[in-house]
Design an enzyme around this catalytic site. Structure first.
Site, short mmCIF file in Angstrom:
data_model
loop_
_atom_site.label_atom_id
_atom_site.label_comp_id
_atom_site.label_asym_id
_atom_site.label_seq_id
_atom_site.Cartn_x
_atom_site.Cartn_y
_atom_site.Cartn_z
N ASN A 187 8.30 9.41 3.47
CA ASN A 187 9.38 8.41 3.54
C ASN A 187 9.09 7.27 4.52
O ASN A 187 9.50 6.14 4.31
CB ASN A 187 10.72 9.07 3.84
CG ASN A 187 10.73 9.83 5.15
OD1 ASN A 187 9.72 10.44 5.54
ND2 ASN A 187 11.85 9.81 5.84
N GLU B 136 10.34 17.71 13.94
CA GLU B 136 11.34 16.69 13.63
C GLU B 136 11.76 16.95 12.19
O GLU B 136 11.05 16.60 11.25
CB GLU B 136 10.74 15.30 13.82
CG GLU B 136 11.79 14.20 13.97
CD GLU B 136 12.17 13.59 12.64
OE1 GLU B 136 13.21 14.04 12.08
OE2 GLU B 136 11.48 12.70 12.17
N GLU C 298 21.45 18.22 3.11
CA GLU C 298 21.03 16.84 3.32
C GLU C 298 20.75 16.18 1.97
O GLU C 298 19.89 16.64 1.21
CB GLU C 298 19.78 16.80 4.18
CG GLU C 298 19.28 15.40 4.47
CD GLU C 298 18.01 15.38 5.31
OE1 GLU C 298 17.73 14.33 5.92
OE2 GLU C 298 17.30 16.42 5.35
N GLU D 191 9.90 12.15 19.87
CA GLU D 191 8.87 11.17 19.56
C GLU D 191 9.35 9.81 20.02
O GLU D 191 10.52 9.45 19.85
CB GLU D 191 8.57 11.16 18.06
CG GLU D 191 7.95 12.46 17.58
CD GLU D 191 7.50 12.42 16.13
OE1 GLU D 191 8.11 11.69 15.33
OE2 GLU D 191 6.52 13.10 15.81
#
Length: 487
Positions: free
Chosen positions: A155, A253, A386, A463
């Site tokens: 993505n 993540e 999600e 990050e």
């Protein structure tokens, strides 16, 4: 360079050389046209082992480079990424369907991230302090971990990889990178920037192919010291479990399902203008994408009307067109998953405020209209899983306690958003929300200089920002006891 040429002449990058994979070639599909972009030969397990060996051998070369020289290499790579941003953005648009304006922006953000860590390379500080014995010293050194395995989804194929490569290299580590095959050419072009910047042979290795061939080989090899993973929660759990056998360090993540709380005093026009592009950026395929919108009951009708109007003004079309706001979803399975979620919600009594289907004007491609749903049952899939697509939900609330409880109900804790003109409401809401990243009157969730990451099922580690490099460093304590007769 065109994608067909990249696929044919580059492919894998192992020990400083581009080579073809060893497995049967597979086609890369343009998600906007469903036409093949070319074919690439994936790497097999033997090539992954070669890449690990090359990275392990290159540790000495990276340690021999001073922090200032690592900084210069990263600065050069950042400049090359920025210079090539238009070409990189076009590759992203072709492979993933991201609108080209957004894709070029991603390339620019990637350059900023690498440039940020060029500075951080020179700021890895240790400690020196007196011991319990007069004249002796305690020293604390920060050292690279060694070989880092980086797993990156499709993505944000440029930015997510840059946010792993930059701190790992700034700290003096070497890399084996496993990107998503959907963005193979984009990843190769990014790696070329680092190669052209002059990083040592073997310090950066790229293996593209099937997860079943690559992931177990990386996870089972004790020479790999750390794994940095961005992806789904189920795969993240598997990576964590596999890391236990060789005690690898892990950063995760993972997914999100971000709530948006719109208080009664919010600037409605400003919110609607931000929410439509914010929700449907990259067709909603963003882990920090706002998905569950909770609007105070006193302004719900006005907010809903303006949000739908702003959404209908968005342009769905070719990702190569500068005027496009929404391109296709990146894969057929994502479009199918969104359709299934909409069908599930509607069958349970939900209303479709806008969208809800494939655009009539597009005969090919994985397009789906930007969609808003309301009146959902609490067990609707879209409220619990999600969506990762152009799909948002609208609901109302009356009290802060009620909306915070609903916002925190899910096991995700990546991002959340709050809209209010009140500083008191800001603090009262932010203090109670469970999220690693919170935007107040904005949907900007990440910049090069700020930490990004979540907790609970959204993972751990950060990050970006000044703390990210710590995840790529080991701590060494040295107790210097001087002999009594020492000079």
């Amino acid at each position: 360079m065109e994608l067909q040429d990249l696929y044919a002449t580059h492919g894998q990058f192992i020990d400083g050389a581009w080579r073809s994979g060893s497995e049967e070639a597979c086609e890369m599909i343009n998600p906007a046209t469903e036409v093949p972009l070319g074919a690439i030969k994936p790497a097999g397990a033997a090539q992954v082992t070669e890449a690990i060996a090359a990275a392990y051998a290159a540790r000495a070369s990276m340690r021999a480079i001073t922090a200032w020289n690592r900084s210069a290499l990263l600065r050069r790579a950042a400049a090359l990424i920025d210079e090539r941003a238009e070409a990189l953005g076009r590759l992203v648009a072709l492979e993933t369907g991201k609108p080209v304006r957004q894709a070029v922006g991603e390339a620019k953000a990637s350059a900023e991230s690498v440039d940020w860590f060029a500075d951080e390379a020179r700021r890895v500080f240790g400690l020196s302090y007196e011991s319990r014995v007069k004249g002796d010293r305690y020293l604390v050194h920060m050292e690279p971990l060694g070989v880092v395995a980086a797993f990156v989804p499709w993505n944000f194929p440029l930015l997510l990889l840059a946010r792993k490569m930059a701190p790992a290299l700034a700290a003096g580590n070497t890399l084996v990178i496993r990107p998503s095959s959907e963005a193979a050419g984009t990843t190769m072009a990014l790696i070329k920037c680092f190669e052209d910047a002059g990083f040592p042979k073997g310090s950066i290795n790229l293996v593209i192919g099937r997860p079943a061939e690559i992931t177990p080989t990386l996870m089972n090899d004790p020479r790999v010291a750390k794994v940095s993973f961005t992806g789904s929660v189920p795969i993240g759990r598997q990576i964590v479990e596999q890391s236990a056998a060789t005690l690898k360090r892990v950063s995760m993540e993972l997914g999100g399902h971000a709530p948006v709380i719109v208080h009664a005093d919010a600037d409605i026009d400003a919110f609607a203008a931000l929410a439509a592009p914010g929700k449907f950026r990259n067709a909603g395929q963003v882990c920090a994408s706002p998905t569950r919108f909770y609007v105070h009951e006193s302004i719900a009708d006005e907010v809903g009307a303006k949000l739908v109007a702003a959404t209908r003004a968005l342009r769905v079309g070719s990702p190569l067109d500068d005027a496009t706001d929404l391109g296709p979803l990146t894969t057929r399975r994502r479009r199918d998953a969104i359709e299934k979620m909409v069908d599930d919600a509607v069958s349970g009594g939900a209303r479709v405020l806008s969208g809800g289907a494939r655009p009539r004007a597009t005969e090919r491609g994985y397009f789906f209209e930007p969609t808003w749903l309301t009146d959902l049952r609490s067990d609707a899939a879209v409220l619990n899983d999600e969506p990762f697509g152009p799909l948002g939900t609208l609901a109302t609330f009356s009290t802060l306690d009620e909306v915070v409880a609903e916002a925190n109900r899910l096991p995700f804790a990546l991002a959340a958003y709050v809209f209010t003109r009140s500083l008191a409401k800001t603090h009262a809401t932010v203090d109670r929300l469970e999220a690693g990243v919170i935007g107040v009157n904005t949907f900007v969730a990440s910049t090069a200089e700020t930490p990004f990451g979540g907790s609970k099922d959204s993972g751990f580690g950060r990050e970006g920002g000044p703390h990210a490099i710590r995840d790529y460093l080991d701590t060494k304590f040295v107790n210097v006891a001087m002999p009594a007769d020492a000079d």
